[in-house]
Scaffold this motif. Structure first.
Motif, PDB file in Angstrom:
ATOM      1  N   CYS A 262       0.840  -1.213   0.000  1.00  0.00           N
ATOM      2  CA  CYS A 262       0.000   0.000   0.000  1.00  0.00           C
ATOM      3  C   CYS A 262       0.870   1.256   0.000  1.00  0.00           C
ATOM      4  CB  CYS A 262      -0.911   0.019   1.228  1.00  0.00           C
ATOM      5  SG  CYS A 262      -2.074  -1.345   1.340  1.00  0.00           S
ATOM      6  N   LEU A 263       1.921   1.238   0.816  1.00  0.00           N
ATOM      7  CA  LEU A 263       2.713   2.446   1.042  1.00  0.00           C
ATOM      8  C   LEU A 263       3.608   2.813  -0.133  1.00  0.00           C
ATOM      9  CD1 LEU A 263       3.413   4.623   3.118  1.00  0.00           C
ATOM     10  CD2 LEU A 263       5.147   3.079   4.058  1.00  0.00           C
ATOM     11  N   LEU A 264       4.306   1.835  -0.706  1.00  0.00           N
ATOM     12  CA  LEU A 264       5.264   2.139  -1.770  1.00  0.00           C
ATOM     13  C   LEU A 264       4.603   2.772  -2.995  1.00  0.00           C
ATOM     14  CD1 LEU A 264       8.120   2.084  -2.932  1.00  0.00           C
ATOM     15  CD2 LEU A 264       7.718  -0.286  -3.645  1.00  0.00           C
ATOM     16  N   PRO A 265       3.532   2.190  -3.543  1.00  0.00           N
ATOM     17  CA  PRO A 265       2.910   2.837  -4.711  1.00  0.00           C
ATOM     18  C   PRO A 265       2.399   4.245  -4.406  1.00  0.00           C
ATOM     19  CG  PRO A 265       2.131   0.578  -4.471  1.00  0.00           C
ATOM     20  CD  PRO A 265       2.875   0.912  -3.222  1.00  0.00           C
ATOM     21  N   SER A 266       1.934   4.466  -3.174  1.00  0.00           N
ATOM     22  CA  SER A 266       1.434   5.782  -2.793  1.00  0.00           C
ATOM     23  C   SER A 266       2.546   6.820  -2.798  1.00  0.00           C
ATOM     24  CB  SER A 266       0.796   5.701  -1.399  1.00  0.00           C
ATOM     25  OG  SER A 266       0.411   6.982  -0.947  1.00  0.00           O
ATOM     26  N   ILE A 267       3.718   6.474  -2.277  1.00  0.00           N
ATOM     27  CA  ILE A 267       4.825   7.430  -2.228  1.00  0.00           C
ATOM     28  C   ILE A 267       5.421   7.654  -3.620  1.00  0.00           C
ATOM     29  CG2 ILE A 267       7.075   7.918  -1.211  1.00  0.00           C
ATOM     30  CD1 ILE A 267       4.726   8.042   0.760  1.00  0.00           C
ATOM     31  N   ILE A 268       5.457   6.606  -4.439  1.00  0.00           N
ATOM     32  CA  ILE A 268       5.918   6.781  -5.823  1.00  0.00           C
ATOM     33  C   ILE A 268       4.993   7.746  -6.567  1.00  0.00           C
ATOM     34  CG2 ILE A 268       6.200   5.630  -8.056  1.00  0.00           C
ATOM     35  CD1 ILE A 268       7.232   3.177  -6.538  1.00  0.00           C
ATOM     36  N   ALA A 269       3.688   7.593  -6.367  1.00  0.00           N
ATOM     37  CA  ALA A 269       2.716   8.505  -7.005  1.00  0.00           C
ATOM     38  C   ALA A 269       2.898   9.933  -6.499  1.00  0.00           C
ATOM     39  CB  ALA A 269       1.291   8.025  -6.727  1.00  0.00           C
ATOM     40  N   LEU A 270       3.186  10.069  -5.200  1.00  0.00           N
ATOM     41  CA  LEU A 270       3.440  11.394  -4.633  1.00  0.00           C
ATOM     42  C   LEU A 270       4.676  12.016  -5.276  1.00  0.00           C
ATOM     43  CD1 LEU A 270       2.923  13.581  -2.444  1.00  0.00           C
ATOM     44  CD2 LEU A 270       4.380  12.237  -0.912  1.00  0.00           C
ATOM     45  N   ARG A 271       5.723  11.216  -5.425  1.00  0.00           N
ATOM     46  CA  ARG A 271       6.932  11.721  -6.085  1.00  0.00           C
ATOM     47  C   ARG A 271       6.625  12.217  -7.491  1.00  0.00           C
ATOM     48  NH1 ARG A 271      10.819   8.434  -8.473  1.00  0.00           N
ATOM     49  NH2 ARG A 271       8.983   7.487  -9.458  1.00  0.00           N
ATOM     50  N   ASP A 272       5.819  11.457  -8.223  1.00  0.00           N
ATOM     51  CA  ASP A 272       5.481  11.845  -9.597  1.00  0.00           C
ATOM     52  C   ASP A 272       4.703  13.160  -9.634  1.00  0.00           C
ATOM     53  OD1 ASP A 272       6.744   9.566 -10.449  1.00  0.00           O
ATOM     54  OD2 ASP A 272       4.897   8.406 -10.736  1.00  0.00           O
ATOM     55  N   GLU A 273       3.805  13.336  -8.666  1.00  0.00           N
ATOM     56  CA  GLU A 273       3.030  14.586  -8.592  1.00  0.00           C
ATOM     57  C   GLU A 273       3.954  15.782  -8.354  1.00  0.00           C
ATOM     58  OE1 GLU A 273       0.178  14.149  -5.478  1.00  0.00           O
ATOM     59  OE2 GLU A 273      -0.693  12.309  -6.329  1.00  0.00           O
ATOM     60  N   ILE A 274       4.879  15.625  -7.404  1.00  0.00           N
ATOM     61  CA  ILE A 274       5.781  16.727  -7.069  1.00  0.00           C
ATOM     62  C   ILE A 274       6.775  16.982  -8.192  1.00  0.00           C
ATOM     63  CG2 ILE A 274       7.621  17.421  -5.474  1.00  0.00           C
ATOM     64  CD1 ILE A 274       5.984  16.114  -3.231  1.00  0.00           C
ATOM     65  N   GLN A 275       7.235  15.925  -8.851  1.00  0.00           N
ATOM     66  CA  GLN A 275       8.143  16.095  -9.977  1.00  0.00           C
ATOM     67  C   GLN A 275       7.467  16.868 -11.107  1.00  0.00           C
ATOM     68  OE1 GLN A 275      11.299  15.676 -10.358  1.00  0.00           O
ATOM     69  NE2 GLN A 275      11.416  16.068 -12.572  1.00  0.00           N
ATOM     70  N   LEU A 276       6.196  16.601 -11.326  1.00  0.00           N
ATOM     71  CA  LEU A 276       5.437  17.312 -12.357  1.00  0.00           C
ATOM     72  C   LEU A 276       5.364  18.804 -12.039  1.00  0.00           C
ATOM     73  CD1 LEU A 276       3.818  16.786 -14.972  1.00  0.00           C
ATOM     74  CD2 LEU A 276       1.774  16.582 -13.542  1.00  0.00           C
ATOM     75  N   GLN A 277       5.234  19.117 -10.756  1.00  0.00           N
ATOM     76  CA  GLN A 277       5.154  20.523 -10.342  1.00  0.00           C
ATOM     77  C   GLN A 277       6.515  21.203 -10.370  1.00  0.00           C
ATOM     78  OE1 GLN A 277       3.580  20.200  -6.382  1.00  0.00           O
ATOM     79  NE2 GLN A 277       1.605  19.367  -7.045  1.00  0.00           N
ATOM     80  N   ARG A 278       7.523  20.515  -9.840  1.00  0.00           N
ATOM     81  CA  ARG A 278       8.826  21.142  -9.619  1.00  0.00           C
ATOM     82  C   ARG A 278       9.792  21.027 -10.798  1.00  0.00           C
ATOM     83  NH1 ARG A 278       9.460  24.638  -5.240  1.00  0.00           N
ATOM     84  NH2 ARG A 278       8.041  23.967  -3.598  1.00  0.00           N
ATOM     85  N   GLN A 279       9.653  19.953 -11.578  1.00  0.00           N
ATOM     86  CA  GLN A 279      10.534  19.731 -12.723  1.00  0.00           C
ATOM     87  C   GLN A 279      12.018  19.738 -12.311  1.00  0.00           C
ATOM     88  OE1 GLN A 279       9.467  19.141 -16.109  1.00  0.00           O
ATOM     89  NE2 GLN A 279       7.579  18.773 -14.964  1.00  0.00           N
ATOM     90  N   TYR A 280      12.323  18.973 -11.277  1.00  0.00           N
ATOM     91  CA  TYR A 280      13.717  18.855 -10.848  1.00  0.00           C
ATOM     92  C   TYR A 280      14.552  18.247 -11.976  1.00  0.00           C
ATOM     93  CZ  TYR A 280      11.976  19.435  -6.029  1.00  0.00           C
ATOM     94  OH  TYR A 280      11.381  19.898  -4.883  1.00  0.00           O
ATOM     95  N   PRO A 281      15.774  18.748 -12.195  1.00  0.00           N
ATOM     96  CA  PRO A 281      16.642  18.167 -13.244  1.00  0.00           C
ATOM     97  C   PRO A 281      16.936  16.682 -12.999  1.00  0.00           C
ATOM     98  CG  PRO A 281      17.500  20.281 -12.495  1.00  0.00           C
ATOM     99  CD  PRO A 281      16.386  19.923 -11.566  1.00  0.00           C
TER     100      PRO A 281
END
Length: 509
Positions: free
Chosen positions: A246-265
């Motif tokens: 349950c936890l791992l897919p949720s945090i991966i999805a969170l990372r993807d959301e933040i990456q979309l916003q922040r566009q870290y290199p």
């Protein structure tokens, strides 16, 4: 229908062909001229291919694998050096140690691994902020450029100081991150904190205090606080007991959301730990998208662990159900718990009794005489006055402000006396103190029980045969082998029971 060539399944660096010839199935690594007879095929895939190649490149390691820190030096210098020499990442268990001990470990590990790889743990210490900052000062002084941040609820000035102090611009104008952070988290809200840049308020204060430059502040506002996020599920020690699926897919999805916003290199990588004690569990993590895996409990029973032989023997006999939650020393007053072994020790029950006394009474003097006598005889095995004097002497060396704060607070004094037992119980376990065996605090999660089941019929059943590098090699090779088996299954080939799972029949190192 008979199957020949089953031994070829383990040649993971070669392709695997399944050939049907009449009533016979042949498995080989070369194929055959009659292509129509090939009924299944798996390309080569070795353990080094599992996980995110960027993780391996970033830390210069062989596998997308690391051993997480176990406090009080259980993840010892010997463990870190042994793994580092095999080009495997390992974290030294600096939590709970005094600064002199941590500095000694830095010097020893850096002498053995001048070019790495190694990590030092940095555990949040809300009750002793001076120790937290002192640890950061040590890491900066000695050029420790990778830390594993654990048990954080929110961002602290010391952690931001470490991160920002290692930021600079290279000749091309790009941000160079010299102080890397692997954050261990088990909640989305904490994950969010580490996936965002450092709080501007903390950065401003660090600039005002002359601890970082204005440029470092500007750079810190453009990068996340962590390079890697370890999703910690049901683990030993501090844990929320969350299920990894349950936890791992949720945090991966969170990372993807933040990456979309922040566009870290450079995208933040998300790894998985807690419950990783078998090749099946390791493969499951990778298949769910983990960039890397982290092992913990399984390493504590190994020869290199900073644990006593009695403790390692108990760990080698543990089953998955032989763990329980008990009050934590470092966050005792908050009611925070950690996961420990319950088989062969009375620590969990005795620690819980201390917490019940703490929540029931406002001072040691309020505890009924009969209850106090039982406490001193059965748990502390000393008078509370003796324990208090030892506590004062300890904090006079470590952090005198702790005693100052407790002088006019009987409740705080009681907490420090009870924390004496909680803190000593882990050290008794590590040192193998005789007469205190039933008070040993032994951190462990269910992964160890799964590991013990897996190796029950092999040479690794004997804890004296367990070495951290060998365990790592078996887990990673086994995960790659299990991948091959599952791909063959998906193509309709069902193997004999003894070949469906990898077994560590002999050392790999």
């Amino acid at each position: 229908m008979s199957i020949q060539g089953l031994e070829n399944l383990q040649a993971l660096d070669k392709p695997c062909y399944v050939i049907q010839d009449g009533e016979q199935i042949i498995i080989n690594n070369e194929g055959c001229e009659a292509v129509e007879k090939i009924t299944a095929y798996v390309p080569p895939m070795v353990a080094e291919q599992l996980g995110d190649p960027a993780f391996k490149a970033f830390y210069g390691v062989k596998y997308a694998y690391m051993t997480g820190a176990m406090a009080n030096g259980i993840s010892s210098e010997e463990m870190v050096i042994s793994l580092g020499q095999a080009n495997i990442l390992a974290s030294f268990g600096a939590g709970g140690l005094n600064l002199d001990r941590v500095e000694s470990a830095i010097q020893k590990i850096q002498a053995a691994l001048p070019n790495g790889p190694y990590v030092f743990n940095f555990i949040h210490n809300p009750s002793e902020p001076a120790i937290e900052q002192g640890t950061v000062d040590l890491y900066l002084k000695h050029g420790v450029n990778v830390i594993e941040a654990a048990a954080f609820f929110s961002m602290t000035a010391s952690l931001v100081h470490y991160r920002a102090k290692g930021l600079q611009q290279n000749a091309q104008g790009n941000i160079q991150i010299n102080n890397k952070i692997i954050a261990k988290i088990s909640r989305r809200e904490v994950g969010t904190v580490f996936m965002q840049p450092a709080p501007e308020k903390i950065l401003n204060q660090l600039v005002a205090d002359g601890m970082i430059t204005q440029l470092q502040m500007q750079l810190a506002l453009q990068v996340p606080m962590a390079d890697d996020i370890t999703v910690e599920a049901d683990s030993g020690g501090h844990t929320d007991n969350r299920p990894l699926t349950c936890l791992l897919p949720s945090i991966i999805a969170l990372r993807d959301e933040i990456q979309l916003q922040r566009q870290y290199p450079i995208e933040i990588r998300v790894g998985a730990g807690g419950g990783v004690g078998t090749p099946d569990a390791a493969l499951a993590c990778f298949m769910m998208g983990a960039a890397y895996i982290v092992t913990g409990s399984v390493n504590q029973s190994c020869v290199e662990a900073g644990a006593s032989e009695h403790t390692r023997k108990l760990l080698a006999q543990a089953g998955m159900a032989d763990v329980v939650m008990a009050p934590a020393s470092d966050m005792f007053e908050r009611g925070i718990k950690l996961q420990v072994l319950k088989k062969g020790t009375l620590f969990p029950m005795r620690a819980q009794k201390l917490y019940e006394l703490y929540t029931t009474y406002n001072s040691l003097s309020e505890i009924p005489p009969a209850e106090l006598a039982k406490l001193e005889k059965q748990i502390l095995q000393k008078s509370v006055d003796e324990v208090w004097q030892e506590t004062v002497a300890f904090f006079q060396q470590r952090d005198p402000s702790m005693i100052e704060k407790a002088k006019d607070s009987p409740k705080r004094q009681m907490a420090l006396v009870f924390r004496w037992y909680l803190g000593q119980s882990s050290r008794w376990s590590n040192a193998g103190v005789k007469g205190r065996e039933f008070d040993y605090q032994i951190w462990s999660g269910p992964a160890l029980g799964a590991f013990n089941d897996w190796v029950a019929s092999t040479y690794l059943k004997d804890y004296n045969n367990r070495h951290v590098v060998d365990v790592a090699e078996h887990l990673m090779f086994g995960a790659a082998y299990q991948h091959r088996v599952q791909v063959l299954k998906s193509q309709g080939l069902y193997l004999p029971a003894q070949n469906q799972r990898y077994s560590p029949t002999a050392p790999r190192v």
